[in-house]
Scaffold this active site. Structure first.
Site, mmCIF file in Angstrom:
data_model
loop_
_atom_site.group_PDB
_atom_site.id
_atom_site.type_symbol
_atom_site.label_atom_id
_atom_site.label_comp_id
_atom_site.label_asym_id
_atom_site.label_seq_id
_atom_site.Cartn_x
_atom_site.Cartn_y
_atom_site.Cartn_z
ATOM 1 N N ASP A 152 4.371 -0.701 4.940
ATOM 2 C CA ASP A 152 3.107 -1.312 5.352
ATOM 3 C C ASP A 152 3.163 -1.771 6.801
ATOM 4 O O ASP A 152 2.158 -1.759 7.502
ATOM 5 C CB ASP A 152 2.782 -2.498 4.438
ATOM 6 C CG ASP A 152 2.202 -2.041 3.104
ATOM 7 O OD1 ASP A 152 2.277 -0.831 2.827
ATOM 8 O OD2 ASP A 152 1.678 -2.879 2.352
ATOM 9 N N ASN A 188 2.770 6.394 -1.834
ATOM 10 C CA ASN A 188 3.813 7.410 -1.705
ATOM 11 C C ASN A 188 5.124 7.128 -2.428
ATOM 12 O O ASN A 188 5.864 8.060 -2.717
ATOM 13 C CB ASN A 188 4.143 7.630 -0.219
ATOM 14 C CG ASN A 188 2.939 8.070 0.590
ATOM 15 O OD1 ASN A 188 2.252 9.005 0.204
ATOM 16 N ND2 ASN A 188 2.666 7.384 1.693
ATOM 17 N N ILE A 196 0.829 -1.210 0.000
ATOM 18 C CA ILE A 196 0.000 0.000 0.000
ATOM 19 C C ILE A 196 0.861 1.257 0.000
ATOM 20 O O ILE A 196 0.588 2.217 -0.721
ATOM 21 C CB ILE A 196 -0.944 -0.012 1.217
ATOM 22 C CG1 ILE A 196 -1.939 -1.173 1.099
ATOM 23 C CG2 ILE A 196 -1.705 1.310 1.334
ATOM 24 C CD1 ILE A 196 -2.784 -1.395 2.332
ATOM 25 N N CYS A 197 1.912 1.264 0.822
ATOM 26 C CA CYS A 197 2.750 2.466 0.919
ATOM 27 C C CYS A 197 3.507 2.743 -0.381
ATOM 28 O O CYS A 197 3.767 3.893 -0.709
ATOM 29 C CB CYS A 197 3.721 2.333 2.088
ATOM 30 S SG CYS A 197 2.899 2.441 3.691
ATOM 31 N N THR A 198 3.845 1.689 -1.110
ATOM 32 C CA THR A 198 4.478 1.881 -2.416
ATOM 33 C C THR A 198 3.498 2.574 -3.355
ATOM 34 O O THR A 198 3.853 3.529 -4.061
ATOM 35 C CB THR A 198 4.911 0.527 -3.015
ATOM 36 O OG1 THR A 198 5.879 -0.067 -2.150
ATOM 37 C CG2 THR A 198 5.501 0.702 -4.408
#
Length: 365
Positions: free
Chosen positions: A230, A55, A50-52
């Site tokens: 994550d 952002n 998700i963080c990839t």
């Protein structure tokens, strides 16, 4: 899986086959003799962290998945939630039981759709698209760089923006930029569809509307938490803002005021070139790719990736067809007859391959 259940129920054999690029499979299901099709499942697809996506993208696949998530989060889910709020008396009760911060997210989206971002004209939709462009490709990137400046180093002394992390840069909107206008036209038309408003392809008219749009000034804020991984996201116990939740429950429009109102959720369809779906995906993805200096993808490549299309290979398909037909012979003729058929065929064919000895008939138990 439905056909599998019916075949087992009626004791009918099922032959299942398929290809995936150079890969292929054949499965024979004989009720009460082999496992059924539903007895096993394909392994889950590898998901992008998700963080990839949020952002730190570093490949066009990341920006395309982000664009697909944008499509669902802008043109499908909010409209579905609004319709459920209007039509389902238990919507609020069910929403408040969702885990974590989901109740707040769902009600915030519904509040935007019904109050702050509710559009009543084509001009409203163009204004929304311009403001959303600014948030995604300028404001959010500036906030990210405020939290993690280009020269930031980690606790170990290495640059934060290194390895798979690409340092982004904000974009400045320009009506002369074709990609910028592609996004505005597609986003505005899709947003208009969710409200049942007639859109337009007239770019000159859209530019005239944009001249009168006043974009709010943005200043990066301190104290905004941006998760780096994550694991960091999971460890941060996102607290539910109860006061904001109560405020939303009381400020959402009453059901009486919405008795004749409804929204129109959009289901993504990649194969219609006139519906703005792929126009939005391509523009949204390539703009984000530009933020992070990732090489863009053309429409064809974007459609393959976003639609999860793996091209079929004629030779792989032919091989799997041949294999499943052999299994069909086994089922239709029975193993004994098939073995005789196979051996007779091979005894005729082997001389062509330099063999002279016939194959002995197999012994059956």
């Amino acid at each position: 899986m439905y056909i599998d259940r019916r075949c087992v129920y009626y004791r009918k054999p099922l032959l299942e086959s398929g290809t995936l690029g150079t890969k292929g499979n054949v499965q024979v299901v004989i009720p009460f003799l082999t496992e059924s099709y539903s007895s096993s499942q394909d392994p889950p697809e590898k998901s992008i962290p998700i963080c990839t996506l949020k952002n730190f993208p570093n490949a066009i696949e990341h920006t395309l998945q982000w664009a697909r998530d944008e499509f669902e989060g802008l043109f499908k889910q909010p409209a579905e939630n609004v319709n459920q709020y209007i039509q389902d008396s238990k919507f609020m009760e069910r929403t408040l039981k969702l885990p974590g911060a989901q109740p707040l997210e769902v009600l915030e989206a519904a509040f935007k759709s019904l109050v702050t971002e509710r559009s009543k004209s084509w001009e409203d939709c163009v204004t929304w698209a311009r403001n959303h462009w600014q948030i995604q490709y300028n404001n959010n990137i500036r906030q990210l760089l405020h939290n993690f400046p280009p020269d930031q180093v980690t606790t170990s002394g290495t640059p934060f923006w290194s390895g798979p992390k690409r340092c982004p840069h904000p974009l400045e909107f320009d009506t002369m930029n074709t990609l910028h206008m592609d996004y505005i036209v597609a986003a505005a038309n899709l947003f208009a569809q969710t409200y049942g408003i007639k859109g337009s392809r007239d770019r000159a008219h859209v530019v005239d509307i944009l001249k009168g749009v006043k974009v709010p000034t943005f200043t990066p804020k301190s104290g905004v938490k941006i998760h780096v991984s994550d694991q960091d996201l999971q460890n941060s116990n996102a607290s539910l803002d109860d006061s904001r939740l109560e405020e939303l429950k009381t400020t959402l429009p009453s059901l009486e005021a919405l008795s004749t109102f409804r929204m129109y959720p959009i289901e993504f369809e990649k194969d219609d070139d006139t519906n703005f779906h792929m126009d939005f995906i391509v523009a949204a993805s390539n703009l984000r790719a530009e933020n992070y200096d990732i090489p863009p993808a053309d429409r064809h490549k974007s459609k393959l990736i976003a639609g999860k299309i793996i091209p079929a290979i004629a030779t792989a398909t032919a091989a799997v067809v041949g294999l499943v037909c052999l299994e069909l012979y086994k089922v239709a003729f029975g193993h004994t007859k098939l073995d005789s058929f196979k051996n007779g065929f091979m005894n005729l064919a082997l001389p062509f391959f330099g063999f002279s000895e016939p194959i002995a008939a197999p012994k059956h138990t």
